[in-house]
Design a protein around this motif. Structure first.
Motif, short mmCIF file in Angstrom:
data_model
loop_
_atom_site.label_atom_id
_atom_site.label_comp_id
_atom_site.label_asym_id
_atom_site.label_seq_id
_atom_site.Cartn_x
_atom_site.Cartn_y
_atom_site.Cartn_z
N ALA A 10 33.00 -42.84 6.27
CA ALA A 10 31.66 -42.80 6.62
C ALA A 10 31.57 -42.83 7.55
O ALA A 10 32.41 -43.00 8.53
CB ALA A 10 31.13 -43.39 5.52
N ASP A 11 30.66 -41.85 8.05
CA ASP A 11 30.07 -42.37 9.31
C ASP A 11 29.60 -43.03 10.01
O ASP A 11 28.49 -43.55 9.04
CB ASP A 11 29.25 -40.82 9.41
N MET A 12 29.53 -42.98 10.47
CA MET A 12 28.61 -44.60 11.33
C MET A 12 27.28 -44.28 12.18
O MET A 12 28.20 -42.92 13.21
CB MET A 12 29.16 -45.49 12.73
N LEU A 37 35.70 -32.56 2.40
CA LEU A 37 34.39 -32.19 2.14
C LEU A 37 33.35 -33.55 2.69
O LEU A 37 33.85 -34.18 1.83
CB LEU A 37 34.81 -31.58 0.98
N THR A 38 32.40 -33.06 2.90
CA THR A 38 31.05 -33.82 3.00
C THR A 38 30.60 -33.70 1.16
O THR A 38 30.51 -32.83 0.84
CB THR A 38 30.43 -33.61 3.67
N ALA A 39 30.08 -34.93 1.02
CA ALA A 39 29.30 -35.34 -0.63
C ALA A 39 28.29 -36.35 0.36
O ALA A 39 28.54 -37.32 1.26
CB ALA A 39 30.62 -36.03 -1.26
N GLY A 82 39.68 -29.66 12.04
CA GLY A 82 38.90 -29.23 12.45
C GLY A 82 37.41 -29.23 11.57
O GLY A 82 37.52 -28.28 10.36
N ILE A 83 36.51 -28.26 12.62
CA ILE A 83 35.25 -27.48 11.77
C ILE A 83 34.92 -26.89 13.22
O ILE A 83 34.65 -27.58 13.90
CB ILE A 83 34.38 -28.42 11.24
N GLY A 84 35.43 -25.01 12.59
CA GLY A 84 34.98 -24.15 13.98
C GLY A 84 36.04 -24.83 14.50
O GLY A 84 36.04 -24.39 16.17
N ILE A 119 36.86 -36.64 1.60
CA ILE A 119 35.08 -37.07 1.26
C ILE A 119 35.15 -37.88 1.78
O ILE A 119 34.38 -38.91 2.41
CB ILE A 119 34.84 -37.71 0.18
N LEU A 120 33.53 -36.96 3.06
CA LEU A 120 33.03 -37.64 3.89
C LEU A 120 31.33 -37.90 3.49
O LEU A 120 31.15 -37.05 3.99
CB LEU A 120 33.27 -37.09 5.23
N VAL A 121 30.75 -38.97 4.09
CA VAL A 121 29.47 -39.20 3.62
C VAL A 121 29.08 -38.74 5.20
O VAL A 121 28.83 -39.81 5.54
CB VAL A 121 29.12 -40.57 3.50
N GLY A 122 28.77 -37.74 5.47
CA GLY A 122 28.13 -37.05 6.44
C GLY A 122 26.71 -38.23 6.84
O GLY A 122 26.47 -37.99 6.35
N ASP A 123 26.68 -37.58 7.98
CA ASP A 123 25.55 -38.24 8.71
C ASP A 123 24.15 -37.17 8.68
O ASP A 123 24.03 -36.89 8.95
CB ASP A 123 25.26 -39.07 10.12
N SER A 124 25.48 -35.72 8.04
CA SER A 124 24.64 -34.68 8.78
C SER A 124 24.15 -34.96 7.08
O SER A 124 22.55 -33.78 7.20
CB SER A 124 26.09 -33.69 7.54
N LEU A 125 23.62 -35.50 5.79
CA LEU A 125 22.42 -35.98 5.02
C LEU A 125 21.70 -35.79 5.64
O LEU A 125 20.69 -34.97 5.03
CB LEU A 125 22.93 -37.29 4.05
N ALA A 182 38.06 -40.75 14.41
CA ALA A 182 36.88 -39.99 16.25
C ALA A 182 36.57 -38.44 16.45
O ALA A 182 37.77 -38.32 16.28
CB ALA A 182 38.10 -40.48 17.25
N HIS A 183 35.53 -38.59 15.92
CA HIS A 183 34.96 -36.99 16.07
C HIS A 183 34.63 -36.49 18.06
O HIS A 183 33.69 -37.48 18.42
CB HIS A 183 33.98 -37.32 15.20
N LEU A 184 35.43 -35.98 17.93
CA LEU A 184 35.64 -35.41 19.66
C LEU A 184 34.69 -33.18 19.23
O LEU A 184 35.10 -33.09 18.46
CB LEU A 184 36.57 -35.40 19.99
N LEU A 186 41.61 -37.51 13.95
CA LEU A 186 40.61 -36.95 14.58
C LEU A 186 39.86 -35.76 14.37
O LEU A 186 40.17 -35.09 13.48
CB LEU A 186 41.04 -36.34 16.10
N LEU A 187 38.97 -35.87 14.70
CA LEU A 187 37.76 -34.44 14.38
C LEU A 187 37.32 -34.11 15.40
O LEU A 187 37.08 -34.32 16.34
CB LEU A 187 36.65 -34.68 12.95
N LEU A 188 37.89 -33.17 15.41
CA LEU A 188 36.93 -31.41 16.26
C LEU A 188 36.17 -31.04 16.10
O LEU A 188 36.53 -30.16 14.87
CB LEU A 188 38.88 -31.08 16.63
N VAL A 241 35.79 -45.28 8.37
CA VAL A 241 34.90 -45.05 9.24
C VAL A 241 34.63 -43.70 9.95
O VAL A 241 36.05 -43.80 11.12
CB VAL A 241 34.13 -46.76 9.94
N LYS A 242 33.87 -43.05 10.40
CA LYS A 242 33.82 -42.05 11.55
C LYS A 242 32.68 -42.38 12.95
O LYS A 242 31.50 -43.04 12.21
CB LYS A 242 33.73 -40.94 11.27
N LEU A 243 33.14 -42.42 13.57
CA LEU A 243 32.36 -42.53 14.83
C LEU A 243 32.92 -41.10 16.09
O LEU A 243 33.77 -40.84 15.90
CB LEU A 243 32.32 -44.14 15.69
O1 KIV Z 1 28.17 -34.80 9.22
C1 KIV Z 1 29.06 -34.58 8.92
O2 KIV Z 1 29.22 -34.07 8.15
C2 KIV Z 1 29.72 -34.35 10.30
C3 KIV Z 1 30.58 -33.03 9.48
C4 KIV Z 1 29.73 -31.40 10.28
C5 KIV Z 1 32.36 -32.90 10.27
O3 KIV Z 1 30.32 -35.06 10.45
#
Ligand code: KIV
Length: 267
Positions: A85-87, A24-26, A204-206, A43-49, A138-140, A181-183, A114-116
């Protein structure tokens, strides 16, 4: 949740033993604390922020300083969850930039991984990062940082050629050393095939219920995202209760394989 801190090897073992991984993101310490307590493994610090915290149209405007700031805040609130954390956009356009910026997320932010957003073009940076001790996700599939290039947010891998491309990217990224991997937004059968084919965990997400784990944006799970809710998400707070209880129910639904359902998946 496991009392011990979650590591890359915990996630591998979970895949081997078919225990689903809840992600889950935070973006701040308080919610990180709630997620950690509720049993979220990653916990994903997503660039969705950029969208849900900063109110921007896409994730493209998010800077390295933004990511370091929020990663450091989340690191204060977590205890056992692995911190990914997202790059952000263009922060890994060259190998040198990628190495430098991943080091910032780990050293200044306290990230464990890190996630890219990568396909076969990111094999070199993934190999260099992992060779230097940086775990990589790796986010695909749908890659939101490419929104202006692909012209919108749509399901990826629907035709045979792009499905084959996604499968070979997944295999190449695993061979380069990716740990996860993240799909995002791919047909559920393709996601199931990729999950079976690679030995690293697939989140997965969707992407249907057959992935090794699931991720959602926290604001979608709480039903507070402005505008239309993405089809693949679910408001876990709708039935009442507390934020903590909503997160507990999400973790339980992921573990039991009752989320995502067919309504949250694509064919
Ligand atoms: O930035 C993000 O929160 C994400 C998720 C949608 C997986 O990459």
């Amino acid at each position: 949740m496991t009392a011990a801190p979650v590591t890359v090897s915990t996630l591998r073992k979970m895949k081997t033993s078919s225990e689903k991984i809840a992600v889950l993101t935070a973006y701040d310490a308080t919610f990180a604390h709630v997620l950690d307590d509720a049993g979220v493994e990653v916990i994903l610090v997503g660039d969705s922020l950029g969208m849900v915290v900063q109110g921007r149209e896409s994730t493209v405007s998010v800077s390295m300083d933004d990511m370091v700031y929020h990663t450091r805040a989340v690191a204060q609130g977590r205890k056992n969850s692995l911190l990914m954390a997202d790059m952000p956009f263009m922060s890994y356009a060259t190998v040198e930039d990628g190495l430098h910026n991943a080091a910032r997320l780990m050293q200044e932010g306290g990230a464990h991984m890190v996630k890219l957003e990568g396909n076969a073009n990111q094999v070199e940076i993934v190999a260099r990062l992992t060779a230097n001790g940086v775990p990589v996700c790796a986010h695909l599939g749908l890659r939101p940082q490419f929104v202006h290039k692909i012209g919108g947010y749509r399901v990826q891998g629907r035709d045979e050629q792009s499905a084959r491309g996604l499968m070979s990217d997944a295999v190449a990224l695993e061979a380069a050393g990716a740990d996860l991997l993240l799909l995002e937004c791919v047909p559920q059968n393709l996601a199931a095939d990729i999950t079976q084919r690679v030995s690293i965990p697939v989140i997965g997400i969707g992407a249907g219920v057959h992935c090794d784990g699931q991720v959602l944006v926290l604001h979608d799970l709480l039903g507070v995202t402005p505008g239309q809710r993405p089809r693949f998400s679910k408001d876990f707070l709708a039935d009442g209760g507390s934020v903590y209880q909503a997160v507990v129910e999400y973790v339980q639904a992921v573990k039991e394989g009752t989320f995502p359902g067919p309504d949250h998946s694509f064919n």
